[in-house]
Design a protein around this motif. Structure first.
Motif, PDB file in Angstrom:
ATOM      1  N   ASP A 153       0.830  -1.210   0.000  1.00  0.00           N
ATOM      2  CA  ASP A 153       0.000   0.000   0.000  1.00  0.00           C
ATOM      3  C   ASP A 153       0.862   1.256   0.000  1.00  0.00           C
ATOM      4  O   ASP A 153       1.878   1.354   0.689  1.00  0.00           O
ATOM      5  N   ARG A 154       0.456   2.226  -0.826  1.00  0.00           N
ATOM      6  CA  ARG A 154       1.080   3.542  -0.862  1.00  0.00           C
ATOM      7  C   ARG A 154      -0.023   4.595  -0.821  1.00  0.00           C
ATOM      8  O   ARG A 154      -1.193   4.297  -1.073  1.00  0.00           O
ATOM      9  N   ASP A 155       0.357   5.830  -0.533  1.00  0.00           N
ATOM     10  CA  ASP A 155      -0.630   6.903  -0.482  1.00  0.00           C
ATOM     11  C   ASP A 155      -0.549   7.795  -1.722  1.00  0.00           C
ATOM     12  O   ASP A 155      -0.879   8.971  -1.677  1.00  0.00           O
TER      13      ASP A 155
ATOM     14  N   SER B 193       4.406   0.757   4.735  1.00  0.00           N
ATOM     15  CA  SER B 193       5.366   0.918   3.652  1.00  0.00           C
ATOM     16  C   SER B 193       6.563   1.765   4.065  1.00  0.00           C
ATOM     17  O   SER B 193       7.620   1.704   3.440  1.00  0.00           O
TER      18      SER B 193
ATOM     19  N   THR C 289       2.057   2.197  -7.914  1.00  0.00           N
ATOM     20  CA  THR C 289       1.863   0.875  -7.323  1.00  0.00           C
ATOM     21  C   THR C 289       3.211   0.286  -6.931  1.00  0.00           C
ATOM     22  O   THR C 289       4.156   0.279  -7.730  1.00  0.00           O
TER      23      THR C 289
END
Length: 241
Positions: free
Chosen positions: A163-165, A225, A169
């Motif tokens: 998951d990233r903000d 992350s 990806t």
């Protein structure tokens, strides 16, 4: 990467037997790629072996990429990845202690996959597995004697989306590989790395890669992350699309 020379051939044979690809041992190997005639070497016809005279230059989707994209945050002129060129396809005859002669064939290069047409998680995980196979095989050919790499095998243990903000990806891949180097004079050996890890970043403008710890169990990957290297900031820019 964690790489070591393997003295016991039997240990490598396990990976070579289960890795899904042993270059050149099968002329119909699905991982072999026939490139355009202008890029393929005809000096030495080795079935299933591919060489390339040059690689295409990177380009971006436009002169002003989104500043939050990979191409916007990195300089595409600095993109770099293993890209062996020239004739890397040879046939070697090695005489054993029993007087019998064995032929070995160069593994050659592996073409990098074309940019994905879809960017859903499953498609990208499959794409990254293909990309890492090409990256690792081309690294072995480039760093360990070109045509002298005569067998190569790669296995993708698993992949996971991190998951990233942002819109980039991040995908973790756990993998292993093995290859054999043969000079034709009876010298060489097996090399292996059974537990390797990398984290890729990818969006519609490019792909980046950072080496990370190998997680055999994906549940052990840090959920945050921030505990992992940021492939965009800390990794290598491999390609702009």
């Amino acid at each position: 990467m964690n790489r070591r020379e393997l003295l016991a051939a039997s240990a490598v044979s396990v990976l070579l037997g289960t890795g899904g690809c042993i270059a050149n041992l099968d002329p119909q190997d699905e991982n072999s790629t026939d490139l355009d005639d202008e890029n393929a070497s005809n000096e030495n016809a080795v079935s299933g072996c591919t060489s390339k005279a040059e690689w295409a230059d990177d380009s971006t989707n436009g002169p002003f990429p989104d500043p939050d994209s990979i191409a916007g945050r990195r300089n595409c002129a600095n993109a770099d990845r293993p890209e062996p060129t020239g004739d890397v396809c040879e046939t070697f005859e090695v005489e054993g202690e029993d007087g019998e002669t064995t032929e070995f064939y160069s593994a050659g290069i592996e073409s990098y996959p074309e940019p994905p047409s879809d960017f859903d998680a499953r498609t990208l995980q499959s794409y990254i597995s293909e990309y890492e196979l090409a990256y690792t095989q081309n690294w072995a050919v480039l760093e360990h004697g070109g045509e002298h790499v005569v067998e190569f095998s790669f296995t993708s243990h698993d992949t996971a989306t991190i998951d990233r903000d942002d819109e980039i990806t991040a995908i973790y891949i756990a993998f292993g590989f093995a290859f054999r180097r043969e000079s034709g004079s009876g010298t060489g050996g097996y090399y292996d790395a059974f537990g390797e890890g990398a984290i890729y970043g990818i969006d519609e403008t490019g792909v980046v890669r950072a080496e990370v710890e190998y997680y055999h169990n994906l549940e052990n990957i840090p959920g945050d992350s921030e505990e992992l290297p940021d492939p965009v900031e800390d990794g290598d820019l491999l390609q702009c699309f």
